[in-house]
Structures are given as C-alpha cells and as structure tokens.
Write an enzyme that holds these catalytic residues in place. Structure first.
Site, mmCIF file in Angstrom:
data_model
loop_
_atom_site.group_PDB
_atom_site.id
_atom_site.type_symbol
_atom_site.label_atom_id
_atom_site.label_comp_id
_atom_site.label_asym_id
_atom_site.label_seq_id
_atom_site.Cartn_x
_atom_site.Cartn_y
_atom_site.Cartn_z
ATOM 1 N N ARG A 16 -7.819 -3.763 -3.246
ATOM 2 C CA ARG A 16 -7.876 -3.910 -1.797
ATOM 3 C C ARG A 16 -8.184 -5.336 -1.399
ATOM 4 O O ARG A 16 -9.020 -5.976 -2.028
ATOM 5 C CB ARG A 16 -8.982 -3.007 -1.245
ATOM 6 C CG ARG A 16 -8.524 -2.134 -0.092
ATOM 7 C CD ARG A 16 -9.644 -1.335 0.486
ATOM 8 N NE ARG A 16 -10.193 -0.351 -0.431
ATOM 9 C CZ ARG A 16 -11.358 0.249 -0.214
ATOM 10 N NH1 ARG A 16 -12.088 -0.071 0.834
ATOM 11 N NH2 ARG A 16 -11.799 1.151 -1.052
ATOM 12 N N SER A 105 -5.961 2.428 3.425
ATOM 13 C CA SER A 105 -6.826 3.585 3.662
ATOM 14 C C SER A 105 -7.484 3.500 5.038
ATOM 15 O O SER A 105 -6.800 3.424 6.039
ATOM 16 C CB SER A 105 -7.859 3.702 2.542
ATOM 17 O OG SER A 105 -8.560 4.908 2.654
ATOM 18 N N HIS A 106 -8.833 3.489 5.086
ATOM 19 C CA HIS A 106 -9.524 3.473 6.376
ATOM 20 C C HIS A 106 -10.052 2.082 6.717
ATOM 21 O O HIS A 106 -10.865 1.926 7.622
ATOM 22 C CB HIS A 106 -10.676 4.482 6.371
ATOM 23 C CG HIS A 106 -11.700 4.199 5.310
ATOM 24 N ND1 HIS A 106 -11.486 4.489 3.996
ATOM 25 C CD2 HIS A 106 -12.920 3.634 5.387
ATOM 26 C CE1 HIS A 106 -12.549 4.109 3.290
ATOM 27 N NE2 HIS A 106 -13.432 3.595 4.117
ATOM 28 N N LYS A 115 -3.320 2.329 -4.428
ATOM 29 C CA LYS A 115 -3.931 3.442 -5.163
ATOM 30 C C LYS A 115 -2.912 3.891 -6.202
ATOM 31 O O LYS A 115 -1.719 3.977 -5.894
ATOM 32 C CB LYS A 115 -4.276 4.600 -4.218
ATOM 33 C CG LYS A 115 -5.445 4.305 -3.303
ATOM 34 C CD LYS A 115 -5.765 5.482 -2.386
ATOM 35 C CE LYS A 115 -6.944 5.135 -1.474
ATOM 36 N NZ LYS A 115 -7.195 6.173 -0.459
ATOM 37 N N ASP A 244 -7.606 10.402 7.986
ATOM 38 C CA ASP A 244 -7.807 8.963 7.856
ATOM 39 C C ASP A 244 -6.432 8.280 7.784
ATOM 40 O O ASP A 244 -5.393 8.940 7.878
ATOM 41 C CB ASP A 244 -8.698 8.631 6.659
ATOM 42 C CG ASP A 244 -8.013 8.831 5.318
ATOM 43 O OD1 ASP A 244 -7.016 9.576 5.248
ATOM 44 O OD2 ASP A 244 -8.475 8.241 4.329
ATOM 45 N N ASP A 246 -4.521 7.069 5.549
ATOM 46 C CA ASP A 246 -3.491 7.410 4.552
ATOM 47 C C ASP A 246 -3.456 8.888 4.188
ATOM 48 O O ASP A 246 -2.806 9.286 3.225
ATOM 49 C CB ASP A 246 -3.610 6.529 3.305
ATOM 50 C CG ASP A 246 -4.864 6.802 2.488
ATOM 51 O OD1 ASP A 246 -5.883 7.209 3.078
ATOM 52 O OD2 ASP A 246 -4.833 6.610 1.263
ATOM 53 N N ASP A 248 -5.581 11.129 2.976
ATOM 54 C CA ASP A 248 -6.225 11.804 1.841
ATOM 55 C C ASP A 248 -7.647 12.264 2.172
ATOM 56 O O ASP A 248 -8.312 12.876 1.350
ATOM 57 C CB ASP A 248 -6.200 10.962 0.561
ATOM 58 C CG ASP A 248 -6.945 9.637 0.672
ATOM 59 O OD1 ASP A 248 -7.527 9.357 1.751
ATOM 60 O OD2 ASP A 248 -6.930 8.867 -0.300
ATOM 61 N N ARG A 249 -8.109 11.993 3.419
ATOM 62 C CA ARG A 249 -9.441 12.466 3.822
ATOM 63 C C ARG A 249 -9.333 13.215 5.144
ATOM 64 O O ARG A 249 -8.640 12.775 6.051
ATOM 65 C CB ARG A 249 -10.416 11.292 3.970
ATOM 66 C CG ARG A 249 -10.673 10.583 2.632
ATOM 67 C CD ARG A 249 -11.804 9.597 2.715
ATOM 68 N NE ARG A 249 -11.585 8.650 3.783
ATOM 69 C CZ ARG A 249 -12.543 8.232 4.604
ATOM 70 N NH1 ARG A 249 -13.775 8.667 4.486
ATOM 71 N NH2 ARG A 249 -12.272 7.363 5.552
ATOM 72 N N HIS A 331 -12.837 13.706 1.198
ATOM 73 C CA HIS A 331 -11.842 13.963 0.148
ATOM 74 C C HIS A 331 -12.053 15.406 -0.322
ATOM 75 O O HIS A 331 -13.163 15.768 -0.700
ATOM 76 C CB HIS A 331 -12.064 13.040 -1.070
ATOM 77 C CG HIS A 331 -11.729 11.605 -0.835
ATOM 78 N ND1 HIS A 331 -10.450 11.114 -0.915
ATOM 79 C CD2 HIS A 331 -12.506 10.536 -0.542
ATOM 80 C CE1 HIS A 331 -10.454 9.804 -0.676
ATOM 81 N NE2 HIS A 331 -11.696 9.429 -0.445
#
Length: 467
Positions: A16, A105-106, A115, A244, A246, A248-249, A331
């Site tokens: 990142r 992501s966030h 990822k 979120d 992307d 995944d959460r 997650h």
C-alpha cells in the site's frame, strides 16, 4: 534490471502507498514481475488481475499486467470489481493459479495498493518482503506471454445467490433492506445481486467513484453509516448493509438504526451455522467481545481466539478446518458452502439466510444480545522501534502480578470487570487498545489499568491515530 520499493509500501498483509509519492507504475510492474516469477517457479501459468474504483487503478493495472507477461505468465484481466470477485476468479477457474487485486481498500482516495492470493492461499508477511528482495536483486524470470479479458461478474453474483439455497423464497419476499456501496468497487455487483434477491431493496451510492464524494467507504466507523441510518429510518426498512471500498468488509445496522458490529454479526452467523454443523470451530480475532466467545460455547461450538489480520485468520481457518471466522473490522469468512475468503456481499446474503432459518428478524437478533459497554478501537501513535517492546514489557509485568492474560496477539487481560486488550499494529506505528465491561464504572477501571501499564512503559494514551 532491478527495482527498489519505498520502505513504507511492503506491509504485513498487503502492499500500500500514496500514488505519485510512494507508489507508482514502476512498483506495479515490479510486483507483477516478482509475483509471476514466484508463481511460475511453483508451476503456475496464469494470474487473475482485478482492480477497484480508484482513479489510479487502471494505470497500475496496465503496468502490473506487463510485469506478469514479462515474467512468462499469462494474465486474466477481470476488470473493475470488489476484491472478493478477484478471489472468486482465482478459486473457481481451474486454469488460474494466482490472483492480484489492485485496491486501496478503505484508505483515502490518493492511496492504492495490492492484495494477493497464491495457489489458493493468502500471500502475506515474508511473501511480500520476498518481492522486495527479488526486485532489489533483479531476480526475475523472463518471458513473453499474453493477456485475455474475462467476464466473471455474472458468474460471481450467481454463485453468491447460492447462499439462499434451500430457503423458501416466499419467506424472504417480505424483507426490505437498505444498501450503501459508498461509491466503492462493490456497486455494480450489488446492483446485479439485488435484482435477483427476493424482497425490496433500496440502494445508495452504487456508482463507482474513486473520489468518494458522499462519505468515506469504511463501515467500521459509525459516522460513515449516517446515510444508511437515515435511509433505514425514512423507509422503515428491516436492516441496512454497508461495504468498504473494495467489498471485503461488511457493516450493518438493524431496523432501529443500531450498529451490528463485526463480532455481533458473527454471533448471528454462528447461531445459524451451528444448527447445520454442530460442534464446529469458529474463529474470531482478539478484539472480539467476550459475549461472542461465550455464545459460541453456549451453542455447542468451539470458539477460538486468534490474531488480528485477514491473512492470519484465513490461514488459521485452513489449518483447523473452521467453517466460519470473523474479525471486529468486518471481515467475515465463510468456508461453509463457500470458499473461505472474506466477501462482504456474500456475508450480506448469509445474513438474510440466517434471519430466515432462525425465524427471527435481524432487529430481534441484535436486540437479544447482551448489552455490554465497550470502547471502540483506540489507536495511538508510538515509535516503531518501541511498539513491540512495550507489549513485551507489559506482558512481563502482568505475569509477575499473576494476571489472567491471553497472549495470542498482544495482551488480552480478563478481570472481574471484564477484559482489556493492548496490541501492536502489524501495519502501522500504533498501539491498539480496547476494553469491555458490564457497566461504565467497570470500563473506567479497565481503562485505568491500561493507562497504568502504558505509564509504566513511559507512554500515555495520546491523540487518536487514524487507520
């Protein structure tokens, strides 16, 4: 040819950085080339590549694919979508052995990252450091391969709908649900999914926009759920789901606008799952409520407290064959009737399924939970060189004092008042604290213990550090 990464970008669970400052095209190329070199040496032939809605993602995707091809592997480009869609492409296609999702992501809009999944397992920790060592040494395979575009969104959505298998659709037809995609990468998949779900669906911010004009896409911060709460209240919906950046959460609220935190969602999923798979192991991270671990035991399951971090949880699930796991951060991992990766869209489908099978509304399920008083995740800056040392010092003092300590990840101390946690973040120079009690007075006493331990190591809880 070799490449040097900025010292801040190769992290514990992902890669990142800030576009134009610490992360750019040359980094994406080096990641593609290094990853494909490793995969090729392990017998792999093809890498699936996806990306989120950030403005920098297409540029990074081009460079990444070039790197994969120059290492002698083929790239399967699945285009814009949530991270779990990339995981699905890797898990479901027999001709694909690895996957890379370009996502911030966030993080704020000027960040981006990667990822990765390698031969069906998470690629993290030393794997990521190895990419850095290989780039510095120019230890890369050479070849000339090609890339193809592959449409997976339709198949991915169809696969998620299987989460409602065996449930009478008529039982779900009365559901009224609010959804907030937060202008993140889950938007298009959500539009497709809700067209095929029974019930009535009200959608917010499904247009992908990497500048996030409405609110930041991090559903673990309550302020980001304000639009969803307003929607659920105005339309009198049964519950609301948020994602979120992307996908995944997951974040959720009930019909009364109460937040259903990650560990509380897991309590609902566990109750549903343990009826189907009695005695199963269910994993949650060290930040989760004691109420969750107690509930899993009460339902005849085997609760396991494990280290925070989606890659660490996924690895532990595989190791012990757990059908379900989750983190406080939203997650949620279903290996039961699914692939074991964190997929917030699928988790939303399973929430509908759990409510139907248990015969209770999401609001009732949330209302039945014990009302405990807890802090949010308290994060504070500490020098990188000190963060792990401080945890060790605290451990030593507590064991000398005969405290009840779980040292799975940092220190989690149980007392008559409840429990408190202090752990070092794996991704930032911060310490994370959390505490939970039956009442405010108990919580205050637990926070005093945390402060006393920090003071003994020459620290105090300073201003809150961001994620």
């Amino acid at each position: 040819m070799s490449h040097q990464f900025h010292h801040t970008v190769l992290r514990e669970y992902d890669i990142r950085g800030i576009i134009g400052e610490t992360l750019g095209e040359a980094d994406a190329y080096a990641i593609g080339r290094g990853f494909a070199t490793l995969l090729g040496r392990a017998g792999g032939k093809k890498v699936a590549v996806g990306y989120d809605g950030r403005t920098s993602s297409p540029m990074l995707e081009e460079a990444l694919v070039r790197g994969i091809n120059d290492a002698g592997l083929d790239a399967v480009r699945i285009g814009l979508g949530p991270t779990p869609m990339l995981y699905y492409a890797e898990a479901s296609a027999e001709d694909v052995q690895g996957g890379i999702q370009i996502t911030g992501s966030h993080n704020p809009a000027n960040y981006n990252g990667f990822k990765m999944v390698f031969l069906g397992r998470p690629f993290f920790g030393d794997d990521i450091q190895q990419l850095g060592r290989m780039a510095a040494a120019g230890d890369w395979a050479e070849g000339q391969r090609t890339h193809e575009r592959r449409e997976v969104l339709g198949a991915y959505v169809a696969r998620m709908l299987e989460g409602l298998a065996g449930i009478d659709r008529a039982a779900l037809s009365g559901l009224r649900i609010g959804w907030d995609a937060g202008n993140g990468a889950a938007g298009p998949a959500l539009e497709l999914l809700t067209q095929d779900l029974p019930g009535e669906h009200h959608l917010l911010f499904t247009e992908v926009d990497g500048t996030f004009p409405n609110h930041h896409p991090d559903p673990t911060e309550e302020k980001n759920l304000a639009d969803l709460k307003a929607l659920v209240a105005e339309k009198k919906l049964d519950f609301g789901i948020a994602f979120d950046g992307d996908g995944d959460r997951i974040g959720a609220i009930d019909g009364l606008g109460r937040v259903i935190w990650g560990d509380q969602l897991l309590m609902i999923y566990a109750e549903d799952l343990l009826r189907m798979e009695p005695g199963s192991a269910i994993i949650a991270d060290v930040k989760a409520s004691r109420a969750l671990f107690d509930r899993v035991s009460q339902l005849g399951g085997r609760p396991l407290m494990w280290k925070t971090g989606h890659s660490l949880i996924k690895s532990k699930m595989k190791e012990i064959g757990a059908p379900l796991a989750g983190e406080m951060s939203g997650h949620v991992f279903f290996a039961h009737q699914y692939y074991g990766f964190d997929d917030a869209l699928y988790a939303a489908v399973r929430l509908m399924a759990a409510s139907a099978r248990l015969g209770k509304s999401v609001t009732q399920l949330r209302g039945d939970m014990p009302e405990l008083v807890n802090t949010p995740e308290l994060r504070f800056q500490v020098d990188e060189t000190r963060k792990f040392a401080v945890i060790d010092e605290v451990k030593k003092r507590l064991s000398a004092a005969g405290a009840d300590v779980d040292a799975t990840d940092g220190v989690r101390v149980s007392t008559a008042d409840g429990w408190w946690l202090l752990r070092a973040s794996n991704t930032q120079d911060v310490l994370v604290a959390r505490a939970e009690s039956n009442d405010q007075a108990g919580l205050d006493r637990l926070m005093d213990q945390i402060d006393a331990q920090l003071a003994a190591s020459g620290l105090k809880r300073g201003p809150q550090a961001g994620h």
